[in-house]
Motif scaffolding. Structure first.
Motif, PDB file in Angstrom:
ATOM      1  N   GLN A  27       0.868  -1.177   0.000  1.00 38.31           N
ATOM      2  CA  GLN A  27       0.000   0.000   0.000  1.00 38.31           C
ATOM      3  C   GLN A  27       0.905   1.228   0.000  1.00 38.31           C
ATOM      4  O   GLN A  27       1.615   1.489   0.979  1.00 38.31           O
ATOM      5  CB  GLN A  27      -0.922   0.014   1.221  1.00 38.31           C
ATOM      6  CG  GLN A  27      -1.832   1.245   1.283  1.00 38.31           C
ATOM      7  CD  GLN A  27      -2.742   1.227   2.489  1.00 38.31           C
ATOM      8  OE1 GLN A  27      -3.280   0.182   2.865  1.00 38.31           O
ATOM      9  NE2 GLN A  27      -2.906   2.385   3.116  1.00 38.31           N
ATOM     10  N   GLU A  28       0.905   1.970  -1.101  1.00 40.55           N
ATOM     11  CA  GLU A  28       1.754   3.145  -1.211  1.00 40.55           C
ATOM     12  C   GLU A  28       1.016   4.376  -0.680  1.00 40.55           C
ATOM     13  O   GLU A  28      -0.186   4.537  -0.909  1.00 40.55           O
ATOM     14  CB  GLU A  28       2.178   3.375  -2.668  1.00 40.55           C
ATOM     15  CG  GLU A  28       3.041   2.251  -3.217  1.00 40.55           C
ATOM     16  CD  GLU A  28       3.522   2.537  -4.632  1.00 40.55           C
ATOM     17  OE1 GLU A  28       3.148   3.602  -5.180  1.00 40.55           O
ATOM     18  OE2 GLU A  28       4.265   1.704  -5.182  1.00 40.55           O
ATOM     19  N   ASP A  29       1.762   5.218   0.037  1.00 39.57           N
ATOM     20  CA  ASP A  29       1.176   6.426   0.616  1.00 39.57           C
ATOM     21  C   ASP A  29       2.199   7.553   0.523  1.00 39.57           C
ATOM     22  O   ASP A  29       3.186   7.563   1.254  1.00 39.57           O
ATOM     23  CB  ASP A  29       0.785   6.168   2.075  1.00 39.57           C
ATOM     24  CG  ASP A  29      -0.054   7.300   2.670  1.00 39.57           C
ATOM     25  OD1 ASP A  29      -0.009   8.425   2.111  1.00 39.57           O
ATOM     26  OD2 ASP A  29      -0.734   7.082   3.674  1.00 39.57           O
ATOM     27  N   ARG A  30       1.950   8.499  -0.375  1.00 41.74           N
ATOM     28  CA  ARG A  30       2.877   9.615  -0.570  1.00 41.74           C
ATOM     29  C   ARG A  30       2.922  10.566   0.623  1.00 41.74           C
ATOM     30  O   ARG A  30       3.846  11.389   0.728  1.00 41.74           O
ATOM     31  CB  ARG A  30       2.503  10.400  -1.830  1.00 41.74           C
ATOM     32  CG  ARG A  30       2.710   9.625  -3.115  1.00 41.74           C
ATOM     33  CD  ARG A  30       2.435  10.477  -4.333  1.00 41.74           C
ATOM     34  NE  ARG A  30       2.694   9.733  -5.552  1.00 41.74           N
ATOM     35  CZ  ARG A  30       3.891   9.606  -6.111  1.00 41.74           C
ATOM     36  NH1 ARG A  30       4.942  10.201  -5.547  1.00 41.74           N
ATOM     37  NH2 ARG A  30       4.053   8.907  -7.215  1.00 41.74           N
ATOM     38  N   ARG A  31       1.961  10.472   1.501  1.00 38.65           N
ATOM     39  CA  ARG A  31       1.949  11.360   2.663  1.00 38.65           C
ATOM     40  C   ARG A  31       2.959  10.930   3.724  1.00 38.65           C
ATOM     41  O   ARG A  31       3.304  11.709   4.610  1.00 38.65           O
ATOM     42  CB  ARG A  31       0.544  11.397   3.270  1.00 38.65           C
ATOM     43  CG  ARG A  31      -0.530  11.962   2.338  1.00 38.65           C
ATOM     44  CD  ARG A  31      -1.916  11.724   2.912  1.00 38.65           C
ATOM     45  NE  ARG A  31      -2.179  10.284   3.055  1.00 38.65           N
ATOM     46  CZ  ARG A  31      -3.288   9.796   3.595  1.00 38.65           C
ATOM     47  NH1 ARG A  31      -4.231  10.620   4.041  1.00 38.65           N
ATOM     48  NH2 ARG A  31      -3.474   8.484   3.673  1.00 38.65           N
ATOM     49  N   LEU A  32       3.407   9.698   3.653  1.00 38.98           N
ATOM     50  CA  LEU A  32       4.336   9.179   4.656  1.00 38.98           C
ATOM     51  C   LEU A  32       5.757   9.679   4.418  1.00 38.98           C
ATOM     52  O   LEU A  32       6.202   9.793   3.278  1.00 38.98           O
ATOM     53  CB  LEU A  32       4.343   7.654   4.635  1.00 38.98           C
ATOM     54  CG  LEU A  32       3.086   6.937   5.113  1.00 38.98           C
ATOM     55  CD1 LEU A  32       3.247   5.437   4.925  1.00 38.98           C
ATOM     56  CD2 LEU A  32       2.796   7.267   6.573  1.00 38.98           C
ATOM     57  N   ALA A  33       6.459   9.969   5.505  1.00 38.39           N
ATOM     58  CA  ALA A  33       7.893  10.195   5.407  1.00 38.39           C
ATOM     59  C   ALA A  33       8.559   8.846   5.143  1.00 38.39           C
ATOM     60  O   ALA A  33       7.991   7.786   5.425  1.00 38.39           O
ATOM     61  CB  ALA A  33       8.419  10.808   6.699  1.00 38.39           C
TER      62      ALA A  33
END
Length: 307
Positions: free
Chosen positions: A290-296
């Motif tokens: 699960q990719e999440d661009r909001r994560l550091a």
């Protein structure tokens, strides 16, 4: 670990040559009449070589010992350093072997009960280390690793309070080479001497040389450099570091079900196929992403979900 706290840390990434390794390579470049050149290992990695015999010629096989691993810096890569030798081929010494050689007791474990690596990697990523009374800011540069000290205490008190944190940072981040410490400026020679003595005691078991504090509060430590520090590794390849940390977290998930890896797309891109296959082999589980661009980058996490 010492009394439940990390006393020192070291990180070895597979795939590149390591200090102490003896391997066969090919001499790919040599200046006429010089004892230095460039070799290429079977992996394709190139390294500088010294101590070439006069008979050495380009294209010929050459056995070398690695004296320093490659180190990535901003905008460039320092190639590994080697020296021609006639020693038997051998891998680099393991961490356990090096520690035993230095006289430390060694117990090999796969994982500590409270995994310290997320905290260590976070320290390496941002270089900010808090201590009672102030903060250390550790920054790698091409010339040296710089340690800046900030806080609200008086200059003498701040400098003395920073000394234990500096000694811990050197060990936890595996710092070596040239290290510059920017203490608060101390006008009194007695105050500067007190900090020098405290620093000498704090790092007395670490092989190094150091300068006395100058009038501007600057101290330089110099230690043998044969590998990149933790902070150099993480700063040079943060996504790759995060991918490795994510694999470690995933392997520790105890709940049953499919492993769900949640990470920034850059971490997904840095994850090698063979790493995921090894994770599946070790855990016996399927893996989903699960990719999440909001994560550091260092915020990647793993959990179990229903299959």
């Amino acid at each position: 670990m010492r009394k439940g706290r990390v006393a020192a840390a070291r990180l070895v990434w597979t795939g590149a040559v390591q200090a102490g390794e003896v391997a066969d390579a090919v001499l790919v470049a040599k200046r006429s009449g010089a004892s230095r050149g460039t070799v290429r290992f079977r992996s394709g990695e190139e390294a500088l070589v010294d101590g070439l015999p006069p008979s050495a010629s380009e294209g010929a096989p050459l056995r070398v010992i690695v004296t320093r691993a490659s180190i990535a810096e901003t905008g460039r890569l320092k190639q590994a350093q080697t020296r021609a030798c006639d020693l038997p081929v051998r891998p680099a010494p393991t961490l356990a072997e090096n520690l035993r050689h230095d006289g430390f007791p060694v117990q090999v474990v796969r994982r500590f009960p409270d995994d310290p690596w997320p905290e260590i990697m976070a320290e390496a990523a941002d270089g900010v280390i808090d201590f009672d009374g102030g903060t250390l800011i550790v920054t790698p540069t091409p010339a040296m690793t710089l340690i800046d000290i900030d806080g609200t205490l008086s200059p003498r008190a701040l400098a003395l309070a920073a000394v234990p944190a500096i000694a811990q940072a050197v060990a936890r981040l595996d710092l070596a080479g040239s290290i510059g410490i920017d203490f608060p400026s101390l006008e009194s020679k007695a105050d500067r001497r007190a900090v020098d003595e405290a620093l000498a005691k704090a790092v007395e078991r670490w092989p190094h040389q150091r300068t006395a504090m100058n009038g501007f509060g600057f101290v330089q430590l110099v230690a043998r450099l044969d590998r990149p520090s933790l902070i150099q590794r993480v700063r040079a390849a943060p996504a790759s570091a995060a991918a490795r940390l994510l694999l470690r977290q995933a392997e520790a998930v105890a709940q049953p079900g499919t492993l769900l890896l949640i990470a920034h797309p850059a971490v997904r891109a840095a994850m090698k196929t063979e790493w995921l296959e090894e994770l599946r082999r070790r855990t016996g589980r399927d893996v989903q992403w699960q990719e999440d661009r909001r994560l550091a980058l260092m915020s990647a996490s793993a959990q179990a979900v229903a299959s």
